[in-house]
Design a protein around this motif. Structure first.
Motif, PDB file in Angstrom:
ATOM      1  N   ILE A  69      50.832  -7.463 -24.030  1.00 39.58           N
ATOM      2  CA  ILE A  69      51.009  -6.948 -22.642  1.00 39.58           C
ATOM      3  C   ILE A  69      51.273  -7.933 -21.689  1.00 39.58           C
ATOM      4  N   ARG A  70      51.966  -7.838 -20.535  1.00 35.74           N
ATOM      5  CA  ARG A  70      52.323  -8.456 -19.315  1.00 35.74           C
ATOM      6  C   ARG A  70      51.202  -8.348 -18.294  1.00 35.74           C
ATOM      7  N   ALA A  71      50.602  -9.411 -18.132  1.00 44.84           N
ATOM      8  CA  ALA A  71      49.191  -9.385 -17.175  1.00 44.84           C
ATOM      9  C   ALA A  71      49.081 -10.298 -16.113  1.00 44.84           C
ATOM     10  N   LEU A  72      48.816  -9.822 -14.876  1.00 48.44           N
ATOM     11  CA  LEU A  72      48.745 -10.634 -13.851  1.00 48.44           C
ATOM     12  C   LEU A  72      47.362 -10.661 -13.246  1.00 48.44           C
ATOM     13  N   HIS A  73      46.824 -11.855 -13.210  1.00 50.10           N
ATOM     14  CA  HIS A  73      45.502 -12.173 -12.761  1.00 50.10           C
ATOM     15  C   HIS A  73      45.402 -12.919 -11.294  1.00 50.10           C
ATOM     16  N   LEU A  74      44.971 -11.982 -10.470  1.00 54.98           N
ATOM     17  CA  LEU A  74      44.863 -12.276  -9.160  1.00 54.98           C
ATOM     18  C   LEU A  74      43.140 -13.023  -9.034  1.00 54.98           C
ATOM     19  N   GLY A  75      43.324 -14.351  -8.701  1.00 53.36           N
ATOM     20  CA  GLY A  75      41.824 -14.989  -9.190  1.00 53.36           C
ATOM     21  C   GLY A  75      41.831 -15.557 -10.394  1.00 53.36           C
ATOM     22  N   ALA A  76      42.281 -16.845 -10.564  1.00 54.57           N
ATOM     23  CA  ALA A  76      42.438 -17.359 -11.976  1.00 54.57           C
ATOM     24  C   ALA A  76      40.883 -17.782 -12.545  1.00 54.57           C
ATOM     25  N   GLY A  77      39.976 -18.484 -11.863  1.00 53.74           N
ATOM     26  CA  GLY A  77      38.683 -18.852 -12.199  1.00 53.74           C
ATOM     27  C   GLY A  77      39.063 -19.598 -13.437  1.00 53.74           C
ATOM     28  N   ALA A  78      38.211 -19.659 -14.400  1.00 57.26           N
ATOM     29  CA  ALA A  78      38.015 -20.102 -15.795  1.00 57.26           C
ATOM     30  C   ALA A  78      39.157 -19.308 -16.729  1.00 57.26           C
ATOM     31  N   LEU A  79      39.834 -18.550 -16.294  1.00 60.00           N
ATOM     32  CA  LEU A  79      40.591 -17.729 -17.237  1.00 60.00           C
ATOM     33  C   LEU A  79      40.081 -16.960 -18.296  1.00 60.00           C
ATOM     34  N   THR A  80      39.076 -16.441 -18.220  1.00 65.14           N
ATOM     35  CA  THR A  80      38.016 -15.866 -19.205  1.00 65.14           C
ATOM     36  C   THR A  80      38.758 -14.491 -19.933  1.00 65.14           C
ATOM     37  N   LEU A  81      39.247 -13.541 -18.956  1.00 61.95           N
ATOM     38  CA  LEU A  81      40.266 -12.469 -19.392  1.00 61.95           C
ATOM     39  C   LEU A  81      41.440 -12.768 -19.863  1.00 61.95           C
ATOM     40  N   ALA A  82      42.038 -13.767 -19.233  1.00 64.53           N
ATOM     41  CA  ALA A  82      43.330 -14.426 -19.902  1.00 64.53           C
ATOM     42  C   ALA A  82      43.029 -14.879 -21.079  1.00 64.53           C
ATOM     43  N   ARG A  83      42.214 -15.733 -21.449  1.00 64.96           N
ATOM     44  CA  ARG A  83      41.876 -16.106 -22.674  1.00 64.96           C
ATOM     45  C   ARG A  83      41.746 -15.039 -23.690  1.00 64.96           C
ATOM     46  N   TYR A  84      40.963 -13.934 -23.527  1.00 70.70           N
ATOM     47  CA  TYR A  84      40.917 -12.711 -24.123  1.00 70.70           C
ATOM     48  C   TYR A  84      41.782 -12.108 -24.381  1.00 70.70           C
ATOM     49  N   SER A 137      57.115  -5.164 -13.303  1.00 67.84           N
ATOM     50  CA  SER A 137      56.984  -6.454 -14.335  1.00 67.84           C
ATOM     51  C   SER A 137      55.715  -6.725 -15.039  1.00 67.84           C
ATOM     52  N   ALA A 138      54.656  -5.894 -14.741  1.00 69.03           N
ATOM     53  CA  ALA A 138      53.445  -5.973 -15.515  1.00 69.03           C
ATOM     54  C   ALA A 138      52.829  -4.684 -15.850  1.00 69.03           C
ATOM     55  N   ASP A 139      52.031  -4.807 -16.977  1.00 69.77           N
ATOM     56  CA  ASP A 139      51.182  -3.826 -17.762  1.00 69.77           C
ATOM     57  C   ASP A 139      49.838  -3.698 -16.890  1.00 69.77           C
ATOM     58  N   LEU A 140      49.363  -5.054 -16.781  1.00 66.03           N
ATOM     59  CA  LEU A 140      47.980  -5.066 -16.132  1.00 66.03           C
ATOM     60  C   LEU A 140      48.047  -6.099 -14.953  1.00 66.03           C
ATOM     61  N   VAL A 141      47.283  -5.519 -13.940  1.00 67.66           N
ATOM     62  CA  VAL A 141      47.144  -6.283 -12.547  1.00 67.66           C
ATOM     63  C   VAL A 141      45.600  -6.278 -12.491  1.00 67.66           C
ATOM     64  N   VAL A 142      44.852  -7.656 -12.735  1.00 67.33           N
ATOM     65  CA  VAL A 142      43.369  -7.847 -12.390  1.00 67.33           C
ATOM     66  C   VAL A 142      43.115  -8.357 -11.072  1.00 67.33           C
ATOM     67  N   CYS A 143      42.350  -7.773 -10.250  1.00 67.80           N
ATOM     68  CA  CYS A 143      41.884  -8.103  -8.756  1.00 67.80           C
ATOM     69  C   CYS A 143      40.730  -8.531  -8.817  1.00 67.80           C
ATOM     70  N   ASP A 144      40.486  -9.939  -8.927  1.00 66.81           N
ATOM     71  CA  ASP A 144      39.124 -10.479  -9.046  1.00 66.81           C
ATOM     72  C   ASP A 144      38.983 -11.592  -7.938  1.00 66.81           C
ATOM     73  N   VAL A 145      39.529 -11.361  -6.753  1.00 72.92           N
ATOM     74  CA  VAL A 145      39.525 -12.466  -5.943  1.00 72.92           C
ATOM     75  C   VAL A 145      38.290 -12.485  -4.780  1.00 72.92           C
ATOM     76  N   PHE A 146      37.728 -13.595  -4.729  1.00 74.74           N
ATOM     77  CA  PHE A 146      36.578 -13.695  -3.632  1.00 74.74           C
ATOM     78  C   PHE A 146      36.469 -14.908  -2.986  1.00 74.74           C
ATOM     79  N   ALA A 147      36.104 -14.796  -1.833  1.00 74.33           N
ATOM     80  CA  ALA A 147      36.218 -15.854  -1.001  1.00 74.33           C
ATOM     81  C   ALA A 147      34.424 -16.295  -0.631  1.00 74.33           C
ATOM     82  N   GLY A 148      33.903 -17.089  -1.480  1.00 76.45           N
ATOM     83  CA  GLY A 148      32.490 -17.249  -1.608  1.00 76.45           C
ATOM     84  C   GLY A 148      31.976 -16.217  -2.647  1.00 76.45           C
ATOM     85  N   ALA A 149      31.377 -15.161  -2.080  1.00 73.10           N
ATOM     86  CA  ALA A 149      30.993 -13.972  -2.770  1.00 73.10           C
ATOM     87  C   ALA A 149      31.676 -12.668  -2.111  1.00 73.10           C
ATOM     88  N   GLN A 150      32.570 -12.706  -1.401  1.00 73.36           N
ATOM     89  CA  GLN A 150      33.115 -11.626  -0.631  1.00 73.36           C
ATOM     90  C   GLN A 150      34.821 -11.439  -0.937  1.00 73.36           C
TER      91      GLN A 150
END
Length: 279
Positions: A69-84, A137-150
């Motif tokens: 699939i083609r995936a976009l991850h908004l909020g990279a973090g440790a790339l847990t889901l991208a690795r999955y 251009s994507a099959d999946l968009v993951v929105c996991d963006v936080f500033a602090g905890a918001q």
């Protein structure tokens, strides 16, 4: 609750890695003292955070097994889901963004991923970055963006999710991590917002969180095609931390009375209680 840096101003959040004493080669990424990501370098299919497990279920079920699939991850973090995704769907094309350069560099150096995978990570503002992606251009968009905890207000509106929908190919799925508690006003409004953009929506959360008894994570899903709600429900019930799936009339009742959010009136998501991350 994960927290991905996208805050305004010049200060960048402090990031640190803490080794998981219970799992070899596993690390917890902290941002300003908030647990942000958990990653197992020896087993990228292991998902520790509950909400990440639920997004993982969605990825498993929304697309044919093993299909790239083609995936976009908004909020990279440790790339847990991208690795999955890379492990379960070899050959997938993935792009991720985070606006904290120190976080991205720390992950590159200390939590390296297989560079043979088609995964690229950049820095920048998530909404501006999404606006530059090509339509369909994507099959999946993951929105996991936080500033602090918001979640920043700019990533909570009809206009934002409409752009996510523009980027998705026909049949693509948008998955958003939403934090809320008590009266659940924010998550109800977010569910109404996705329903304004997508023909099919669903919400996944633990029963106690869903009743407002404690602050926690909700996973909101949106797509222009039917979502695999039945199998998602079965998987959520089998999880160690059981969750419920709301869709159709059940979700409509949950959202009843809430208005969709637009840019002009958008606000950050509510801050969690001080003790929510106590371990």
């Amino acid at each position: 609750m994960a927290a991905h840096g996208i805050g305004s101003g010049t200060r960048q959040p402090e990031v640190e890695l803490i080794r998981d004493a219970d799992r070899a080669e596993s690390w917890l990424l902290m941002v300003d003292g908030t647990p942000q990501s958990h990653v197992d370098l020896s087993d990228p299919t292991y998902l520790d955070f509950e909400y990440v497990q639920r997004i993982g279920h969605t990825v498993d079920l929304a697309f044919p097994a093993g299909r790239r699939i083609r995936a976009l991850h908004l909020g990279a973090g440790a790339l847990t889901l991208a690795r999955y995704v890379a492990a379960t769907r070899p050959g997938s094309r993935q792009r991720a963004v985070d606006n904290n350069p120190r976080l991205v560099e720390l992950v590159r150096e200390s939590l390296p991923w297989d560079r043979r995978t088609d995964l690229r990570v950049g820095t920048g503002d998530a909404r501006e970055w999404l606006a530059r992606r090509q339509s369909g251009s994507a099959d999946l968009v993951v929105c996991d963006v936080f500033a602090g905890a918001q979640t920043p207000a700019a990533l909570t509106s009809v206009e934002f999710f409409a752009d996510a929908d523009r980027v998705l190919d026909e049949g693509g799925v948008c998955a958003a991590n939403v934090g809320d508690g008590r009266r659940l006003r924010h998550v109800r409004a977010q569910a109404a917002t996705l329903a304004e953009v997508f023909a099919h929506t669903a919400l996944i959360a633990a029963p106690g969180v869903l009743r407002g008894r404690r602050f926690g994570n909700f996973v909101l899903l949106g797509s222009q095609r039917p979502l695999p709600a039945g199998e998602l429900t079965r998987r959520a019930h089998r999880d160690p931390d059981m969750a419920r799936v709301l869709e159709g009339e059940t979700l409509e009742r949950f959202v009843a009375g809430a208005a969709a959010v637009r840019d002009a009136a958008a606000t950050d998501s509510p801050a969690p209680p001080d003790d929510v991350f106590a371990r």
